[in-house]
Scaffold this motif. Structure first.
Motif, PDB file in Angstrom:
ATOM      1  N   VAL A  23       0.768  -1.173  -0.014  1.00 35.34           N
ATOM      2  CA  VAL A  23       0.012  -0.021   0.022  1.00 35.34           C
ATOM      3  C   VAL A  23       0.732   1.125  -0.033  1.00 35.34           C
ATOM      4  O   VAL A  23       0.585   1.913  -0.698  1.00 35.34           O
ATOM      5  N   ILE A  24       1.657   1.237   0.867  1.00 30.55           N
ATOM      6  CA  ILE A  24       2.703   2.292   1.020  1.00 30.55           C
ATOM      7  C   ILE A  24       3.344   2.553  -0.452  1.00 30.55           C
ATOM      8  O   ILE A  24       3.521   3.900  -0.798  1.00 30.55           O
ATOM      9  N   VAL A  25       4.023   1.542  -0.933  1.00 36.03           N
ATOM     10  CA  VAL A  25       4.768   1.998  -2.256  1.00 36.03           C
ATOM     11  C   VAL A  25       3.824   2.138  -3.326  1.00 36.03           C
ATOM     12  O   VAL A  25       4.199   3.066  -4.279  1.00 36.03           O
ATOM     13  N   ALA A  26       2.745   1.419  -3.514  1.00 33.17           N
ATOM     14  CA  ALA A  26       1.512   1.811  -4.430  1.00 33.17           C
ATOM     15  C   ALA A  26       1.141   3.170  -4.373  1.00 33.17           C
ATOM     16  O   ALA A  26       1.116   3.942  -5.474  1.00 33.17           O
ATOM     17  N   SER A  27       1.129   3.854  -3.213  1.00 33.12           N
ATOM     18  CA  SER A  27       0.609   4.998  -2.954  1.00 33.12           C
ATOM     19  C   SER A  27       1.536   6.102  -3.660  1.00 33.12           C
ATOM     20  O   SER A  27       1.269   7.082  -4.332  1.00 33.12           O
ATOM     21  N   LEU A  28       2.854   5.791  -3.308  1.00 32.26           N
ATOM     22  CA  LEU A  28       3.844   6.688  -3.588  1.00 32.26           C
ATOM     23  C   LEU A  28       4.239   6.577  -5.027  1.00 32.26           C
ATOM     24  O   LEU A  28       4.397   7.689  -5.857  1.00 32.26           O
ATOM     25  N   LEU A  29       4.158   5.490  -5.643  1.00 32.92           N
ATOM     26  CA  LEU A  29       4.305   5.524  -7.127  1.00 32.92           C
ATOM     27  C   LEU A  29       2.989   5.792  -7.998  1.00 32.92           C
ATOM     28  O   LEU A  29       3.265   5.876  -9.207  1.00 32.92           O
ATOM     29  N   MET A 428      10.811   6.202   1.954  1.00 31.53           N
ATOM     30  CA  MET A 428       9.286   6.136   1.481  1.00 31.53           C
ATOM     31  C   MET A 428       8.361   7.232   2.299  1.00 31.53           C
ATOM     32  O   MET A 428       7.667   7.097   3.338  1.00 31.53           O
ATOM     33  N   PRO A 429       8.715   8.584   1.884  1.00 34.22           N
ATOM     34  CA  PRO A 429       8.066   9.609   2.388  1.00 34.22           C
ATOM     35  C   PRO A 429       6.581   9.669   2.336  1.00 34.22           C
ATOM     36  O   PRO A 429       6.264   9.942   1.183  1.00 34.22           O
ATOM     37  N   MET A 430       5.946   9.757   3.581  1.00 34.25           N
ATOM     38  CA  MET A 430       4.357   9.898   3.348  1.00 34.25           C
ATOM     39  C   MET A 430       4.196  11.336   3.717  1.00 34.25           C
ATOM     40  O   MET A 430       5.188  12.235   4.101  1.00 34.25           O
ATOM     41  N   ALA A 472      11.578  10.367  10.598  1.00 32.76           N
ATOM     42  CA  ALA A 472      10.225  10.212  10.408  1.00 32.76           C
ATOM     43  C   ALA A 472       9.348  11.492  10.396  1.00 32.76           C
ATOM     44  O   ALA A 472       8.485  11.967   9.530  1.00 32.76           O
ATOM     45  N   ALA A 473       9.928  12.289  11.279  1.00 30.62           N
ATOM     46  CA  ALA A 473       9.343  13.825  11.621  1.00 30.62           C
ATOM     47  C   ALA A 473       9.487  14.624  10.349  1.00 30.62           C
ATOM     48  O   ALA A 473       8.610  15.356   9.833  1.00 30.62           O
ATOM     49  N   ALA A 474      10.773  14.467   9.914  1.00 32.96           N
ATOM     50  CA  ALA A 474      11.246  15.506   8.821  1.00 32.96           C
ATOM     51  C   ALA A 474      10.856  14.856   7.436  1.00 32.96           C
ATOM     52  O   ALA A 474      10.795  15.422   6.393  1.00 32.96           O
ATOM     53  N   SER A 475      10.392  13.460   7.186  1.00 34.53           N
ATOM     54  CA  SER A 475      10.195  12.819   6.084  1.00 34.53           C
ATOM     55  C   SER A 475       9.055  13.419   5.362  1.00 34.53           C
ATOM     56  O   SER A 475       8.859  13.471   4.065  1.00 34.53           O
ATOM     57  N   CYS A 476       8.320  14.249   5.974  1.00 39.55           N
ATOM     58  CA  CYS A 476       7.028  14.618   5.223  1.00 39.55           C
ATOM     59  C   CYS A 476       7.614  15.804   4.466  1.00 39.55           C
ATOM     60  O   CYS A 476       6.666  16.491   3.355  1.00 39.55           O
ATOM     61  N   GLY A 477       8.554  16.675   4.710  1.00 39.39           N
ATOM     62  CA  GLY A 477       8.972  17.878   3.964  1.00 39.39           C
ATOM     63  C   GLY A 477       9.050  17.253   2.382  1.00 39.39           C
ATOM     64  O   GLY A 477       8.375  18.169   1.530  1.00 39.39           O
ATOM     65  N   PRO A 478       9.791  16.358   2.099  1.00 37.63           N
ATOM     66  CA  PRO A 478      10.089  16.057   0.696  1.00 37.63           C
ATOM     67  C   PRO A 478       9.144  14.996  -0.037  1.00 37.63           C
ATOM     68  O   PRO A 478       9.162  14.529  -1.050  1.00 37.63           O
ATOM     69  N   SER A 479       8.117  14.876   0.661  1.00 41.31           N
ATOM     70  CA  SER A 479       7.135  13.837   0.245  1.00 41.31           C
ATOM     71  C   SER A 479       6.282  14.137  -1.023  1.00 41.31           C
ATOM     72  O   SER A 479       5.825  15.459  -1.180  1.00 41.31           O
ATOM     73  N   PRO A 480       6.349  13.248  -2.171  1.00 44.11           N
ATOM     74  CA  PRO A 480       5.680  13.647  -3.346  1.00 44.11           C
ATOM     75  C   PRO A 480       4.201  13.570  -3.218  1.00 44.11           C
ATOM     76  O   PRO A 480       3.464  13.981  -4.090  1.00 44.11           O
ATOM     77  N   LEU A 481       3.683  13.241  -2.078  1.00 44.18           N
ATOM     78  CA  LEU A 481       2.243  12.854  -1.906  1.00 44.18           C
ATOM     79  C   LEU A 481       1.700  14.029  -1.131  1.00 44.18           C
ATOM     80  O   LEU A 481       0.585  14.093  -0.577  1.00 44.18           O
ATOM     81  N   GLY A 482       2.290  15.238  -1.249  1.00 43.79           N
ATOM     82  CA  GLY A 482       1.595  16.437  -0.692  1.00 43.79           C
ATOM     83  C   GLY A 482       2.513  16.663   0.664  1.00 43.79           C
ATOM     84  O   GLY A 482       2.057  16.553   1.734  1.00 43.79           O
ATOM     85  N   GLY A 483       3.879  16.925   0.657  1.00 42.18           N
ATOM     86  CA  GLY A 483       4.676  17.371   1.512  1.00 42.18           C
ATOM     87  C   GLY A 483       4.853  19.054   1.960  1.00 42.18           C
ATOM     88  O   GLY A 483       3.994  19.530   1.085  1.00 42.18           O
TER      89      GLY A 483
END
Lengths: 527, 113
Positions: A23-29, A428-430, A472-483
């Motif tokens: 689910v994580i990878v499919a959402s990212l891709l 895998m940035p969320m 984890a805390a910082a990972s939302c910055g570069p997220s392609p899903l809306g960081g």
């Protein structure tokens, strides 16, 4: 029950793990379109599927389900969610009382502060303070201050760029600020992700905050350097006139001819009404009639004066509430009272609302539920994976990977696996770091416990947890899903995702620095 | 201890209220429309480096309602980023207190551009 040489319990655990990562990878891709099924919803759906899978499998093999339903309900921990809710209440109260406005005003005044003609902070000091302010104040969600101080970040960025004649400085300041904001929810006392790790490993309250803040400061600097020299948004040799012209075209302005001189005016922000006709923003060909001009000027003076007098009260309240908040926070950290953080934050929020004369309705309008939903989704999937034995399978796989050897030499070893594990959130940035933090932290904890046994060194667990949490805390910055990076990219009109590499470089460093600080500086107080 | 327990219960209750408000905003907004502009929050003169909407945790937008009017509203950065909202996205606007809050519409088909 054995199937294909594997216990049914192991198969169910493995299936749960595979489903989660799929689910994580499919959402990212992009295989799961986020506008149809956002990641949080997908994870909640997966929770039900995994839970159903476990209950069906337990009909064939009772060893698959080791916990009863009632026991499962009893294991639910509400402290992280209530701490986060209290944190948002306090943050909402601060916003409505004007505290963030006061913070931005304070930055402006600091820049101009001089003693005997010598600037104390000047622009460099103010920029450093601005870029690190989200981590200093540390709200439960980095977007709170990212949005609140974005105008100041943009303003300072353009000011520095013009002064130095280097267009790259805009991106440097804005995105260093953004990565700092993204990571700031890790060390936050107001329901930050760090509290998850502290609770799980029974560490002292805020023991993971200082190392994280150190790492985040380094991360901010690294991101700034990479943004300037490796992935600049604008070319360094961009001519000043081209840069100015590009910025003028992007911003919403009115151009009026006043006595033959072109004057750039920024539209006065008007209070929103329920329904309002708004004229088109750019009409350079329209000239205001001479008879209307004096009236307009008078009205503008009046409204600016009124605005200033309103702003003065709001700013005063803002300064008082911000000061109150900082004092209470400092006292909580120093004295470590035996009062739950939720109680402190709720009382603080009530006092701030009284001082700032904020209404409950305005406060409720400002509360952001997305991080709470994201964390809840993470907790739910973690619970489902725990129920299915997914974390036990994860530990077996991680140990297997660590002990994999070629010609007698380990490929990754336990250290290599630990490094990959703590960097998974950035790999895998969320869109919200809490998703993977809540979902995987039990797995990280289990691996950390295993490492403590192997190394016979208790410090390994807080090192692993601290490094994972800041990542984890910082990972939302570069997220392609809306960081959070999207806020800066959108405001600057650059391509979405263009700031991702610089942020990821900074986060990698922050993870390492946090681990080192815990290992060599603060770790002794934790064990 | 009793006071702490009451605070926890009150927070859970408050969470429930926030959740209901969010559901109302998503499913039964007062106004539905389409985002036509993200208002500029930056003062290009930067005499004091202060921008519009400074100090607010939400971002100002302009919305064209279904009946053709153009209104100003604000949207949280979280909603904007996580829901993938952009120009052309359909959103609902609800007045809460003195603020017009925009939220993603719970219309699954053609939800966001």
């Amino acid at each position: 029950m054995v199937i294909f040489g594997m216990e049914l319990a192991f198969i169910i655990g493995l299936a749960a793990l595979i489903l989660f990562f799929t689910v994580i990878v499919a959402s990212l891709l992009g295989f799961i379109p986020q506008d149809r099924l956002p990641i949080q919803s997908a994870l909640v759906l997966m929770t039900f599927i995994i839970t159903a899978m476990v209950f069906i499998a337990s009909l064939f093999d009772s060893s698959v389900l080791q916990i009863g339903f009632v026991d499962l309900i009893g294991m639910i921990i509400i402290h992280p969610i209530t701490a986060l809710a209290a944190g948002f209440l306090a943050a909402g109260a601060l916003e409505v009382a004007g505290a963030f406005d006061a913070a931005a005003d304070a930055l402006t005044r600091l820049e101009q502060l001089k003693i005997r003609g010598v600037a104390i902070f000047g622009i460099p000091g103010t920029v450093v303070l601005l870029m690190n302010m989200p981590t200093i104040i540390a709200m439960p969600c980095g977007r709170i201050l990212a949005a609140a101080l974005m105008p100041a970040a943009l303003g300072l960025g353009y000011k520095v760029a013009r002064r130095l004649g280097d267009p790259r400085m805009v991106g440097v300041i804005v995105f260093a600020f953004i990565v700092n904001a993204a990571a700031s929810c890790g060390p936050s006392v107001l329901g930050g992700i760090g509290l998850l790790g502290e609770g799980l490993a029974k560490l002292p309250l805020t023991s993971l905050s200082d190392p994280q803040q150190t790492g985040i400061i380094i991360c901010t600097g690294v991101c700034a350097l990479v943004m300037k020299f490796v992935t600049p948004l604008f070319p360094a040799d961009m001519k000043k006139e081209e840069f100015e012209k590009e910025k003028e075209e992007e911003e919403t302005i009115e151009v009026a001819n006043d006595g033959g001189q072109k004057e750039m005016k920024v539209k006065v922000k008007e209070e929103p009404e329920e329904t309002k006709e708004v004229k088109a923003e750019k009409r350079p060909e329209e000239k205001p009639k001479p008879s209307e001009e004096p009236k307009k000027t008078e009205e503008k003076k009046e409204s600016i004066f009124k605005r200033m007098s309103r702003m003065e009260t709001r700013l005063k309240n803002g300064y008082i509430t911000l000061g109150l908040f900082m004092i209470v926070l400092a006292l909580t950290l120093i004295l470590q009272p035996k009062i739950p953080i939720q109680t402190i934050l709720v009382v603080l929020a009530l006092i701030i609302m009284l001082v700032g004369r904020a209404s409950i309705q305005d406060l409720m309008a400002g509360v952001i539920l997305h991080p709470i939903m994201a964390m809840s989704a993470g907790f739910l999937i973690a619970g489902a994976m725990g129920l299915a034995g997914g974390f036990d399978v994860l530990l077996i796989l991680l140990r297997g990977l660590a002990e994999l050897k070629i010609a007698g030499f380990p490929i990754l070893g336990y250290l290599g696996v630990a490094i990959i594990l703590v960097n998974i959130p950035t790999i895998m940035p969320m869109p919200c770091g809490r998703i993977l933090a809540a979902a995987l932290i039990p797995g990280v904890w289990i691996y950390g416990e295993a490492l403590v046994e192997i190394t016979d060194n208790a410090i390994v667990l807080p090192v692993l947890l601290g490094a994972f949490i800041v990542n984890a805390a910082a990972s939302c910055g570069p997220s392609p899903l809306g960081g959070i990076g999207g806020i800066g990219e959108g405001n600057m009109g650059v391509e979405i995702g263009s700031s991702g590499k610089s942020q990821q470089c900074g986060i990698l460093l922050a993870t390492g620095v946090t681990a080192l600080v815990i290992a060599f500086v603060t770790g002794a107080t934790m064990i | 201890m009793i006071a702490d327990g009451l605070v926890i219960m009150a927070l859970l209750g408050l969470l429930g209220i926030f959740f209901i408000i969010q559901l109302k905003m998503m499913f039964f907004p007062q106004i539905k429309g389409e985002i036509i502009e993200f208002e500029s929050i930056f003062d290009p003169d930067c005499k004091s480096c202060r921008g519009k909407n400074e100090g607010k945790t939400s971002l100002p937008i302009k919305v064209k309602t279904d009946d053709g009017k153009i209104i100003s509203a604000e949207i949280s950065a979280c909603t904007m980023c996580i829901e993938g909202i952009g120009i052309g996205s359909r959103i609902g606007v609800t007045k809460v207190g003195s603020r017009h809050i925009a939220q993603a519409c719970a219309n699954i088909r053609g939800r966001n551009n």
